[in-house]
Scaffold this motif. Sequence first.
Motif, PDB file in Angstrom:
ATOM      1  N   HIS A   1      29.835   1.768  83.786  1.00  0.00           N
ATOM      2  CA  HIS A   1      30.633   0.507  83.423  1.00  0.00           C
ATOM      3  C   HIS A   1      32.098   0.831  83.379  1.00  0.00           C
ATOM      4  CE1 HIS A   1      31.434  -3.228  81.910  1.00  0.00           C
ATOM      5  NE2 HIS A   1      31.482  -2.873  80.584  1.00  0.00           N
TER       6      HIS A   1
ATOM      7  N   THR B   1      39.940   2.914  76.962  1.00  0.00           N
ATOM      8  CA  THR B   1      39.437   3.826  75.702  1.00  0.00           C
ATOM      9  C   THR B   1      38.650   3.107  74.930  1.00  0.00           C
ATOM     10  OG1 THR B   1      41.735   3.065  74.865  1.00  0.00           O
ATOM     11  CG2 THR B   1      41.716   5.380  76.069  1.00  0.00           C
ATOM     12  N   ASN B   2      38.422   1.972  74.612  1.00  0.00           N
ATOM     13  CA  ASN B   2      37.304   1.651  73.698  1.00  0.00           C
ATOM     14  C   ASN B   2      36.032   1.870  74.247  1.00  0.00           C
ATOM     15  OD1 ASN B   2      38.848   1.183  71.242  1.00  0.00           O
ATOM     16  ND2 ASN B   2      39.590  -0.681  72.142  1.00  0.00           N
ATOM     17  N   LEU B   3      35.861   1.318  75.552  1.00  0.00           N
ATOM     18  CA  LEU B   3      34.683   1.720  76.225  1.00  0.00           C
ATOM     19  C   LEU B   3      34.276   3.002  76.312  1.00  0.00           C
ATOM     20  CD1 LEU B   3      35.060  -1.179  78.708  1.00  0.00           C
ATOM     21  CD2 LEU B   3      33.438  -1.461  76.680  1.00  0.00           C
TER      22      LEU B   3
ATOM     23  N   VAL C   1      35.125   5.841  74.537  1.00  0.00           N
ATOM     24  CA  VAL C   1      34.798   6.190  73.394  1.00  0.00           C
ATOM     25  C   VAL C   1      33.226   5.852  72.945  1.00  0.00           C
ATOM     26  CG1 VAL C   1      34.883   6.066  70.579  1.00  0.00           C
ATOM     27  CG2 VAL C   1      37.150   6.357  72.239  1.00  0.00           C
TER      28      VAL C   1
ATOM     29  N   ARG D   1      20.281  -3.810  77.577  1.00  0.00           N
ATOM     30  CA  ARG D   1      21.295  -3.720  78.549  1.00  0.00           C
ATOM     31  C   ARG D   1      20.928  -2.695  79.483  1.00  0.00           C
ATOM     32  NH1 ARG D   1      27.174  -3.986  76.160  1.00  0.00           N
ATOM     33  NH2 ARG D   1      27.792  -4.521  78.561  1.00  0.00           N
ATOM     34  N   TYR D   2      20.594  -1.751  79.382  1.00  0.00           N
ATOM     35  CA  TYR D   2      20.561  -0.485  80.299  1.00  0.00           C
ATOM     36  C   TYR D   2      19.229  -0.121  80.699  1.00  0.00           C
ATOM     37  CZ  TYR D   2      25.664  -0.657  79.605  1.00  0.00           C
ATOM     38  OH  TYR D   2      26.948  -1.098  79.423  1.00  0.00           O
TER      39      TYR D   2
END
Lengths: 668, 668
Positions: free
Chosen positions: A500, A523-525, A527, A582-583
């Motif tokens: 993603h 960057t938030n994703l 982390v 989700r995954y």
Amino acid sequence: MSASKVQTNVDLDKERIKCNFNIQELTYIIDGGKHKTLQRRQIENNVFTSGKHEDQVPDECLSLKERYENAVRKSLDYGDLVRNELLAITGLENFGTPILRRTADAFFKEISPLLLHLGMFVPTIMGQCTAEQQAKWLPLALNLEIYGTYAQTELGHGTFIRGLETTATYDSSTEEFVLHTPTLTAYKWWGGGLGKTANHCIVVAQLYTKGKCYGVHTFIVQIRDAETHEPLPGIKVGEIGPKMGFNTADNGYLGFDHYRIPRENMCMKNAQVLKDGTYMKLGNAKLTYGTMVFVRVTLVSDSAFNLAKAATIAVRYSAVRRQSEAKPGAPEPQVLDYPTQQHKLFICISSALAMQFTANWLWKTFTKYLSEMKKGNVDNLPELHALSSCLKAVSTSDAAAYIEQCRLACGGHGYMTSSRLPHIYSFVVATRTYEGDYTVLLLQTARFLIKAWEQAESGVNLTPTVSYLSRACKVKNTWENSSEGIIRSFEAVAAGKIAHCVKNIREKMQNGLDLDEAWLLTTNLLVSAAEAHCRAVLLRVYHEEAKRLTEESSLNVKEVVDQLVQLYLTYWSLERTGDLLRYTSISENNIHQLEKKYEELLAAIRPNAVGLVDAFDICDEILQSTLGAYDGRVYERLMEEALKTPLNSESVNPAFHKYLKPYRQAKL
Amino acid sequence: MSASKVQTNVDLDKERIKCNFNIQELTYIIDGGKHKTLQRRQIENNVFTSGKHEDQVPDECLSLKERYENAVRKSLDYGDLVRNELLAITGLENFGTPILRRTADAFFKEISPLLLHLGMFVPTIMGQCTAEQQAKWLPLALNLEIYGTYAQTELGHGTFIRGLETTATYDSSTEEFVLHTPTLTAYKWWGGGLGKTANHCIVVAQLYTKGKCYGVHTFIVQIRDAETHEPLPGIKVGEIGPKMGFNTADNGYLGFDHYRIPRENMCMKNAQVLKDGTYMKLGNAKLTYGTMVFVRVTLVSDSAFNLAKAATIAVRYSAVRRQSEAKPGAPEPQVLDYPTQQHKLFICISSALAMQFTANWLWKTFTKYLSEMKKGNVDNLPELHALSSCLKAVSTSDAAAYIEQCRLACGGHGYMTSSRLPHIYSFVVATRTYEGDYTVLLLQTARFLIKAWEQAESGVNLTPTVSYLSRACKVKNTWENSSEGIIRSFEAVAAGKIAHCVKNIREKMQNGLDLDEAWLLTTNLLVSAAEAHCRAVLLRVYHEEAKRLTEESSLNVKEVVDQLVQLYLTYWSLERTGDLLRYTSISENNIHQLEKKYEELLAAIRPNAVGLVDAFDICDEILQSTLGAYDGRVYERLMEEALKTPLNSESVNPAFHKYLKPYRQAKL
């Protein structure tokens, strides 16, 4: 242990009787073998019989100045014990092992002012100095003829080492380096023991020679007179003031006013400045990476130990504490009987074990890679770096959160410093920041993961801890309610999140951003993806190491360790239903099965809970907790500790005569 | 404000220039009107010009004894200011308002030893004593001729009041109550100001008369001699020792050895013991519920204020602090420019606003219900109780977590006590425990929710905050990407979780468990359901109050407040994807839309971030933070504070001559 001599709380007695596994056997596994346990106990016994670790007045009642002075005295006592007792048994090669850290905890509720002398000054000399330099400095340091520390961080500069402002400019006319602090933000800040204790210091500064900057290098700098201990001319040094914890280490500031040191004081193993000012690069600086990775492994292991302490305190107290009515009219139950309390505490026991097993595994991986690196093969360095970064970040973060959860689970009494829990929290939460902040480290791991994903896409073979990405590239995950199934699902989550991020970065670049901008906005994703990767690693390592380590154990020990592993897998599955939905193909029905399993695991672990924390084998002298002592004399100890506070040495405090009474009289 | 006089950090100047909304206008909204802001500023100005709040040496450097004595002095100074400045302006009816708490923060980094005198002793007399009793005790207390506190919790008894062990046995022969502490666990423990300051105390004890126990009642008890301040015969009183925070309040223990008090000292408004020992119940004890709800509303509002302080400190510091390279070779950016930092901090700004609006709304709801209750209608009491319970639990928990997040976002410097962040955390995290522990309160709300669900099933009309359950009973939720859509989805989540708990309990009962057992085994799910309910309430109230309060605002203020509300809705949707995927029709595509929206909101809020925390209008005297002051002189203040620590008053600490030097000499 001293614990056996006194009357034990009757509820704790019952808990120990109903424990159905061999506690000793589990202790050996946690310590890494029977001989290690016995050696550790012998050392602890020798150290504690000296009685030198004991305080008459609780440390937190004293002024900061008194606490510091008290800590210096104890550092020397402790230093002697290290030399006489510990090293005699473990040998110099085990210097800095967990045993040392355990026993230090009995001496210092916070920290020794000489910690960085042994923890950073000596290792830097060993790692970054030439043989000649080592021959000069090591004996002085090891013999405590000089006291050193390490000064890197500046008032305005932390994580970003290249941004350091302190300069070391070579003057070939005198063959000296001139150290200088050009601005307020360039003051060295934070060095432990730097404020008042150290007379020498490793200083990290920008090296200038022949008008050119060669980046940061390390220097050995004398800062105080050996005889008078006064700061030398050109040195500004002092204490940085009170902190949330670590208050017995005199963390300091340090500034230089064109301060000169001999050329020979540059640490010259990896780079040299010749007499004429010529700069020469030598050796492989990448090997100094080793120290960094070593420190991170240590922090994972420290996280495990400190979480084990907190869990020991909270579980024992929860067996002693009785509260409320589960049924009208019935006696107040032990709070450990409440599923809400079990939910808070059992994951802490399990996480401590997970971190300990993972720290040992990481250490093994590290030493294997290190020996390869010494032969010139640095291929595994990126993986090792990514692994140690995220494990340091997640372990310290998990440990801090769970320690605070233990503290809160002890209600009001967890707020008393005599419970020891506030100390443990403030100590561990600091490790979340130093030696690489949580977010910064996870982003470093993320960089490695994104590269690995791109390699997986193009069919390149991946190193072991990311090999799951190759599978995830090809096969869609199917939820399967087994240990391996859950671990694979967490790997699928990590892979899904990494994919993603890659998609996100590529889209942003297609929309005209450059890579740096696209990366920044992702960057938030990133982390979150790195955390998911780390969690998958933890789940797999914990599961596999637990299996390996209990291969020859008795059935009951096998079972209780497996319950803890299952608890960890189930707990995290329920924490991460969003990611799993989700995954992976997990269904609502699967989630209900997990909930049911979790409820059953709490009930299964309950009878062994006190036995499990007993197996951590942390003796009262180290634990120093009113709530967590082996004998469970919780209320007696709380009162005994209260009576030691100097406020209770007078029945009427002077403030009554000085303030309260005159105030009232003035109004009558 | 003092802030305007000095040179401001250039980055903060730029932030304030680019802020696109009227800060003052938002301040008026937060304070509840322009007149309130002006009144507050006038009071703050009057209080701070006295300079009596200032310390020369940082409080944390002193011994606990010195800190206590210093706090007593300041309590009296502060008491005078309350009388002379604050009450003159706000009047007695506003006694205990936020303004008082704000200004107290400038005097006490931790707490006043007289806090419970004003906060519990006086209110209990007002609420639980007869007019005659009030006439006797109130003037003495308000005039500080006696200093009181409140002693309920015992060493072995907290949450479960019925379990208290202290007894008050009526002796009709002397018309006295005999107070007694039968066991160690019966010692009163925790009372603020009880250890050394108070000479009177409200004591909660089991009332016995004519051989029968009538449960817990309150008594006014003198514990120290008015003239000498010595504990009276039969009284054992002292300090309980150091804590994680609150160290300037002398929290105390108290034991009775058959200690006699006059019959008239029982608080007699709701129950009496006649001279002959006859027990009589009077009035409606349910009205004393009011005090409890009042305290909880106060704690929600305190959470908002303390979180606003932490956000102010962290956001201003993040505008000043520069670190790393976002692009190779570029200057170090402000850390506030990193999306990871925005992710950590902007939710804190928004949550502080959410809590403040909710506290005000809860206060309005409470006063409306209270006036109905006084007319005899107690129908709304269960809803009010459920609401105040969960809002107290979730607000204090959110605030503590976000304050620690702010502290960690400040890196190493957040660990310095001069940042003020460690104090704010240790203060707020205590409120998560006292006045009803997090888990206990959520389970009380859960009990109300389960009843409400059963009523909804049987078609009964529900009170406003749970009316969504009736809808959820009938209609399946459809995800809709609008504010109302998101709020309804969170209500669907709460309803889904409550229904799941009901199903779980019923299944367990069908399998042979009784209700208490089935309830106990469902408690972990019940806590989660109550939290989900509370989150739905917070989302709705925040959204609706923000809309109402900005109805007449300028466009830019409307916009910036709406952005904060949208951030809150989006943030929580992304935090709770698991719940939303389970209980609503949200799709993976919807989640991606939320992620995109979240990224856009962070970018939109960024230019106004400093303006937003400025709008909280917390002046430097209250903030007392090196990192958070209005002028942004971060590094200067850090150094100035460091220089104040007594360890720096001598260039060489005595520990060198006393320990380090002799140790070295002994070895040479």
